[in-house]
Scaffold this motif. Structure first.
Motif, short mmCIF file in Angstrom:
data_model
loop_
_atom_site.label_atom_id
_atom_site.label_comp_id
_atom_site.label_asym_id
_atom_site.label_seq_id
_atom_site.Cartn_x
_atom_site.Cartn_y
_atom_site.Cartn_z
N ALA A 1 1.18 -1.00 0.20
CA ALA A 1 -0.48 0.43 -0.31
C ALA A 1 0.85 1.26 -0.10
O ALA A 1 2.30 1.37 0.73
N PRO A 2 0.25 2.62 -0.33
CA PRO A 2 1.10 3.31 -0.44
C PRO A 2 0.49 4.05 0.88
O PRO A 2 0.16 3.68 1.81
N GLY A 3 1.89 5.09 1.31
CA GLY A 3 2.12 5.63 2.88
C GLY A 3 3.03 4.73 3.35
O GLY A 3 3.70 3.73 3.05
N LEU A 4 2.82 5.44 4.57
CA LEU A 4 4.06 4.94 6.20
C LEU A 4 3.97 3.54 6.63
O LEU A 4 2.59 3.31 7.05
N ILE A 5 4.56 2.90 6.89
CA ILE A 5 4.22 1.66 7.62
C ILE A 5 5.28 2.19 9.25
O ILE A 5 6.47 2.61 9.39
N ASP A 6 4.51 1.86 10.69
CA ASP A 6 5.21 2.67 11.27
C ASP A 6 6.08 0.69 11.98
O ASP A 6 5.16 -0.42 11.59
N PRO A 7 6.83 1.18 11.95
CA PRO A 7 8.13 0.25 12.20
C PRO A 7 7.97 -0.54 13.32
O PRO A 7 7.67 -1.62 13.83
N ALA A 8 7.39 0.03 14.60
CA ALA A 8 7.08 -0.48 15.60
C ALA A 8 5.94 -1.14 15.78
O ALA A 8 5.75 -2.17 16.47
N THR A 9 4.86 -1.39 15.60
CA THR A 9 3.54 -1.46 15.07
C THR A 9 3.35 -2.83 13.36
O THR A 9 2.71 -3.15 13.19
N ASP B 1 1.63 -0.75 11.31
CA ASP B 1 0.47 -0.74 10.66
C ASP B 1 0.93 0.00 9.61
O ASP B 1 1.59 0.94 9.97
N LEU B 2 -0.29 0.22 9.24
CA LEU B 2 -0.17 1.53 8.19
C LEU B 2 -0.71 2.79 8.40
O LEU B 2 -1.71 3.39 9.62
N ARG B 3 0.56 3.66 8.90
CA ARG B 3 -0.39 5.00 9.34
C ARG B 3 -1.10 5.59 8.35
O ARG B 3 -1.00 5.85 7.38
N ASP B 4 -1.45 7.41 9.62
CA ASP B 4 -2.50 7.43 8.64
C ASP B 4 -1.65 8.88 8.14
O ASP B 4 -1.29 9.17 8.40
N SER B 5 -1.99 9.05 6.53
CA SER B 5 -1.31 9.85 5.36
C SER B 5 -2.08 10.43 4.78
O SER B 5 -3.37 10.03 4.55
N ALA B 6 -1.99 12.08 5.26
CA ALA B 6 -2.51 12.73 4.05
C ALA B 6 -2.81 12.25 2.67
O ALA B 6 -2.12 11.99 1.81
N GLY B 7 -3.93 12.54 2.25
CA GLY B 7 -4.34 12.35 0.96
C GLY B 7 -4.57 11.22 0.07
O GLY B 7 -4.48 10.46 -0.71
N LEU B 8 -4.54 9.51 0.93
CA LEU B 8 -4.39 8.37 0.79
C LEU B 8 -5.65 8.48 1.23
O LEU B 8 -6.65 9.13 2.50
N PRO B 9 -6.88 7.30 0.78
CA PRO B 9 -8.42 7.25 0.88
C PRO B 9 -7.76 6.34 2.86
O PRO B 9 -6.81 5.79 2.95
N ALA B 10 -8.70 7.02 3.06
CA ALA B 10 -9.61 6.15 4.86
C ALA B 10 -9.84 4.94 4.22
O ALA B 10 -9.01 4.27 5.54
N TRP B 11 -9.89 4.34 3.71
CA TRP B 11 -10.56 2.67 3.13
C TRP B 11 -8.72 1.56 3.33
O TRP B 11 -9.13 0.63 4.33
N HIS B 12 -8.31 2.15 3.31
CA HIS B 12 -6.68 1.70 2.97
C HIS B 12 -6.63 1.33 4.49
O HIS B 12 -5.79 0.00 4.98
N ARG B 13 -6.55 2.22 5.69
CA ARG B 13 -5.90 1.39 7.03
C ARG B 13 -7.36 1.13 7.57
O ARG B 13 -6.73 -0.22 8.78
N SER B 14 -8.58 0.71 7.45
CA SER B 14 -9.74 0.23 7.07
C SER B 14 -9.75 -1.54 7.17
O SER B 14 -10.32 -1.98 7.71
N ARG C 1 -2.29 -14.48 8.55
CA ARG C 1 -1.38 -13.64 9.15
C ARG C 1 -1.18 -12.34 8.24
O ARG C 1 -1.11 -13.03 6.75
N VAL C 2 -1.26 -11.43 8.29
CA VAL C 2 -1.74 -10.42 7.66
C VAL C 2 -0.50 -9.34 7.86
O VAL C 2 -0.64 -8.71 9.20
N THR C 3 -0.15 -9.33 6.64
CA THR C 3 1.20 -8.19 6.99
C THR C 3 1.07 -7.30 5.90
O THR C 3 0.61 -7.63 4.85
N VAL C 4 1.25 -5.38 5.50
CA VAL C 4 0.99 -4.64 5.39
C VAL C 4 2.78 -4.05 5.65
O VAL C 4 3.12 -3.94 6.41
N GLU C 5 2.77 -3.93 3.74
CA GLU C 5 5.05 -2.95 3.30
C GLU C 5 4.27 -1.81 2.59
O GLU C 5 3.67 -1.69 2.14
N ASN C 6 4.50 -1.51 2.56
CA ASN C 6 4.87 0.67 2.12
C ASN C 6 4.94 -0.48 0.50
O ASN C 6 6.10 -1.00 -0.09
N GLU C 7 4.51 -0.01 -0.52
CA GLU C 7 3.98 -0.51 -2.18
C GLU C 7 5.58 -0.48 -2.86
O GLU C 7 6.60 -1.02 -3.44
#
Length: 418
Positions: A147-155, A157-170, A183-189
């Motif tokens: 996914a586009p956007g930043l991934i929190d290295p501690a958790t 999780d996809l961080r809230d980023s301006a300009g990206l749809p809210a459904w990405h984080r949900s 097992r679900v993992t998310v990484e920057n595209e």
């Protein structure tokens, strides 16, 4: 200190499984030769892995006499099923594979910009469930998401980023709820695209390189000594915010306008083309037939026609194909801009190789890569090869699949004791 018997067994098992993954089916004799283990040790690990349901007899070797010594052993591909997702601003691409990475099914879900979070998530999850059903999988073991956007290295999780749809984080939470046990993992595209280029694409012979992503926005992924580097906050490669000459202002902490994004992002590329007298990008329909996305199949083309950056990609691709005087002016001016950002990355990291990816980078292909390399030779004393992406539009999906496959194999094959 020598390894304990259980640790030695785990190491031997993982070695044998990795060889079966890389080489395909092997006989016990071939495993003995490739591992350097004794015949009794190989016999024990074959029995152990067979009993665990990880390998099975898949045939006989034609080069040996018939009987037990000729049995070919292979990984049980159906032991686990995986899903890979390429989440875009306006849709999602999905593929489902077996444990060996063989694609069993694909699906897509174009999602309009005015779609609410709930309906958007439902459409995306439904595409995953449809692909799972079509692939004949009872359940998914691991899901890898790009996914586009930043991934929190501690958790993770996809961080809230301006300009990206809210459904990405949900989406991640919804998949975990609807796919129990997965097992679900998310990484920057961009990071996933770099991983795919390293394993299967343009950087297969490089353990240090930078992937420069040129699409709706710009970004970079950094691989040093074979390892993807994410940075303290997960923001390595956020070069859209890089201050560069040629812009009217400076970027801010909340807005990359004035940074490298303003020179090489999709809107800037379309504006540059207009300044050079090129026609504006045409309608979306059928525009990506030449985008090199065959590896991602028809599902990729269904969403990519409306994906961010596609209009700019068409302008670049058409310019490469026509090669008129105006097209040449445009491509040289674009290379000037890309080289400004690339030179900054080269000066700090000295990667030796830059791969141009994203919709615009892929559209420019070897022509744009060559022009950028020529400029880097003039701008930097550090020798840097510039290459076009080797995977086309499939890079993010391939990277997500590689990530899911490795996580599943690590769990199923077992981690050696420490």
């Amino acid at each position: 200190m020598p390894a304990s018997p259980s640790t030695a067994r785990a190491l031997n098992d993982r070695l044998a499984l990795r060889l079966l993954q890389q080489e395909g089916p092997l006989t016990a004799g071939q495993l003995k030769q490739l591992t350097g283990l004794s015949r009794p040790t190989v016999a024990d690990l074959v029995d152990r892995l067979t009993a665990a349901g990880l390998i099975q007899v898949v045939g006989e070797s034609g080069e040996q006499r018939r009987g037990p010594n000729a049995r070919l052993y292979g990984i049980v591909a159906g032991r686990a099923h995986l899903a890979a997702l390429d989440v875009r601003t306006e849709g999602v691409l999905v593929l489902v594979s077996d444990l060996l990475g063989r694609v069993l099914a694909e699906a897509s879900a174009p999602i309009g910009g005015d779609t609410g979070t709930g309906p958007a998530v439902e459409q995306a999850v439904a595409a995953v469930e449809r692909a799972v059903k079509e692939g004949g999988a009872d359940r998914l073991h691991t899901v890898g998401i790009g996914a586009p956007g930043l991934i929190d290295p501690a958790t993770g999780d996809l961080r809230d980023s301006a300009g990206l749809p809210a459904w990405h984080r949900s989406l991640v939470a919804a998949l975990q709820d609807r796919l129990p046990g997965a097992r679900v993992t998310v990484e920057n595209e961009t990071n996933l695209a770099a991983l795919a280029e390293q394993r299967e694409g343009a950087a297969r012979d490089r353990d240090t390189f930078v992937l420069l992503w040129l699409g709706h926005g710009v970004g970079a992924a950094v691989v040093l000594d074979g390892t993807l580097r994410r940075g303290a906050s997960g923001g390595t490669g956020e070069i859209g915010f890089l201050p560069v000459p040629g812009t009217d202002t400076l970027p801010s902490a909340t807005d990359c306008d004035g940074g490298f994004h303003s020179l090489a992002g999709a809107a800037a590329v379309v504006s540059l083309a207009a300044d050079c007298g090129l026609p504006a990008p045409g309608p979306e329909g059928g525009a990506d037939a030449a985008d090199g996305t065959e590896g991602a199949g028809g599902a990729a083309r269904a969403v990519r026609g409306a994906a961010d950056g596609s209009g700019a990609a068409r302008v670049v691709r058409d310019a490469v194909a026509r090669a008129s005087a105006a097209d040449e002016r445009f491509l040289h001016a674009l290379a000037d801009r890309v080289a400004v950002g690339a030179a900054s990355v080269v000066a700090v990291l000295d990667p030796g190789c830059v791969v141009l990816g994203g919709e615009i980078g892929r559209a420019g292909g070897a022509v744009l890569a060559g022009l950028v390399e020529e400029r880097l030779r003039r701008m930097s004393p550090l020798a840097t090869e510039v290459r076009a992406s080797g995977l086309g539009g499939a890079a993010v999906l391939r990277g997500a699949l590689i990530t899911a496959r490795e996580r599943a194999q690590d769990e199923l094959f077992g981690q050696p004791e420490r």
